[in-house]
Structures are given as C-alpha cells and as structure tokens.
Design a protein around this motif. Sequence first.
Motif, PDB file in Angstrom:
ATOM      1  N   VAL A 245       0.948  -1.213  -0.095  1.00  0.00           N
ATOM      2  CA  VAL A 245       0.059  -0.067   0.191  1.00  0.00           C
ATOM      3  C   VAL A 245       0.765   1.316  -0.001  1.00  0.00           C
ATOM      4  CG1 VAL A 245      -1.905   1.186   1.222  1.00  0.00           C
ATOM      5  CG2 VAL A 245      -2.003  -1.234   1.170  1.00  0.00           C
ATOM      6  N   LYS A 246       0.396   2.152  -0.703  1.00  0.00           N
ATOM      7  CA  LYS A 246       1.448   3.397  -0.905  1.00  0.00           C
ATOM      8  C   LYS A 246       1.329   4.211   0.249  1.00  0.00           C
ATOM      9  CE  LYS A 246       1.695   7.332  -4.013  1.00  0.00           C
ATOM     10  NZ  LYS A 246       1.189   8.047  -5.381  1.00  0.00           N
ATOM     11  N   HIS A 247       2.694   4.633   0.739  1.00  0.00           N
ATOM     12  CA  HIS A 247       2.905   5.484   1.930  1.00  0.00           C
ATOM     13  C   HIS A 247       2.678   4.648   3.180  1.00  0.00           C
ATOM     14  CE1 HIS A 247       3.671   8.829  -0.409  1.00  0.00           C
ATOM     15  NE2 HIS A 247       2.394   8.744  -0.916  1.00  0.00           N
ATOM     16  N   LYS A 248       2.225   3.255   3.275  1.00  0.00           N
ATOM     17  CA  LYS A 248       2.021   2.449   4.410  1.00  0.00           C
ATOM     18  C   LYS A 248       2.738   1.220   4.412  1.00  0.00           C
ATOM     19  CE  LYS A 248      -2.670   4.389   4.840  1.00  0.00           C
ATOM     20  NZ  LYS A 248      -3.984   4.083   5.076  1.00  0.00           N
ATOM     21  N   GLY A 249       3.278   0.813   3.120  1.00  0.00           N
ATOM     22  CA  GLY A 249       4.119  -0.495   3.198  1.00  0.00           C
ATOM     23  C   GLY A 249       3.240  -1.457   3.035  1.00  0.00           C
ATOM     24  N   TRP A 250       3.693  -2.767   3.430  1.00  0.00           N
ATOM     25  CA  TRP A 250       3.099  -4.301   3.123  1.00  0.00           C
ATOM     26  C   TRP A 250       2.114  -4.290   4.326  1.00  0.00           C
ATOM     27  CZ3 TRP A 250       3.345  -7.289  -0.759  1.00  0.00           C
ATOM     28  CH2 TRP A 250       3.076  -8.490  -0.553  1.00  0.00           C
TER      29      TRP A 250
ATOM     30  N   GLU B  41      -5.758  -6.698   7.045  1.00  0.00           N
ATOM     31  CA  GLU B  41      -5.519  -5.192   7.415  1.00  0.00           C
ATOM     32  C   GLU B  41      -5.889  -4.575   6.167  1.00  0.00           C
ATOM     33  OE1 GLU B  41      -1.394  -5.445   9.937  1.00  0.00           O
ATOM     34  OE2 GLU B  41      -1.250  -5.172   7.854  1.00  0.00           O
ATOM     35  N   ALA B  42      -6.088  -4.983   5.225  1.00  0.00           N
ATOM     36  CA  ALA B  42      -6.295  -4.078   3.715  1.00  0.00           C
ATOM     37  C   ALA B  42      -7.013  -4.866   2.837  1.00  0.00           C
ATOM     38  CB  ALA B  42      -5.172  -3.173   3.183  1.00  0.00           C
ATOM     39  N   PRO B  43      -8.322  -5.767   3.243  1.00  0.00           N
ATOM     40  CA  PRO B  43      -9.055  -6.318   2.219  1.00  0.00           C
ATOM     41  C   PRO B  43      -9.505  -5.715   1.144  1.00  0.00           C
ATOM     42  CG  PRO B  43     -10.438  -5.595   4.092  1.00  0.00           C
ATOM     43  CD  PRO B  43      -8.888  -5.403   4.357  1.00  0.00           C
TER      44      PRO B  43
END
Length: 78
Positions: free
Chosen positions: A35-40, A45-47
């Motif tokens: 995820v951009k600016h957030k990492g892996w 966490e990000a479905p």
Amino acid sequence: MVPTELILESIGNLIAFIFCTGYAVYTFLRKGVHVKHKGWKTKDEAPKTFYFTIGIMILISILSLGSIIFRLYTYYFV
C-alpha cells in the motif's frame, strides 16, 4: 518459424502478461499487498486493496493474453 514483426508487436503484451500474472500470484501466496505510503499490509489489514489489486492484475493478464491470441489469429487466419 514465427515472423519477427509478430514477435515485436506482441512483446509488450507478453511482458504485461508475465509481470501482472506474477504479481497477482505473489500477492495471493504472501496474502498481502503493498500500500502506497504504508508499506506491506496483510489481507486482513487491507482487504479492499488486496482484492482490488488481485482483480486488476488478473484483468490486465487476461486482456494481454487475449490480445496476443487475437494478434496470432489475425496474422495467420485473416
């Protein structure tokens, strides 16, 4: 023997197919996405981002493969 112009016209679609399929498989096996600016981030966490990325990569792969098949068909049969 495959003509040179057919190979040169299809090289971009082949590269897109290989890399998009590879990234879709990689994210699916690792169960996460970058995820951009957030990492892996994991799938939990990000479905939405995970499924969106998988869907887009598979769509681009299918379109690239379809384009290669269409080029081959039109070259040899039309």
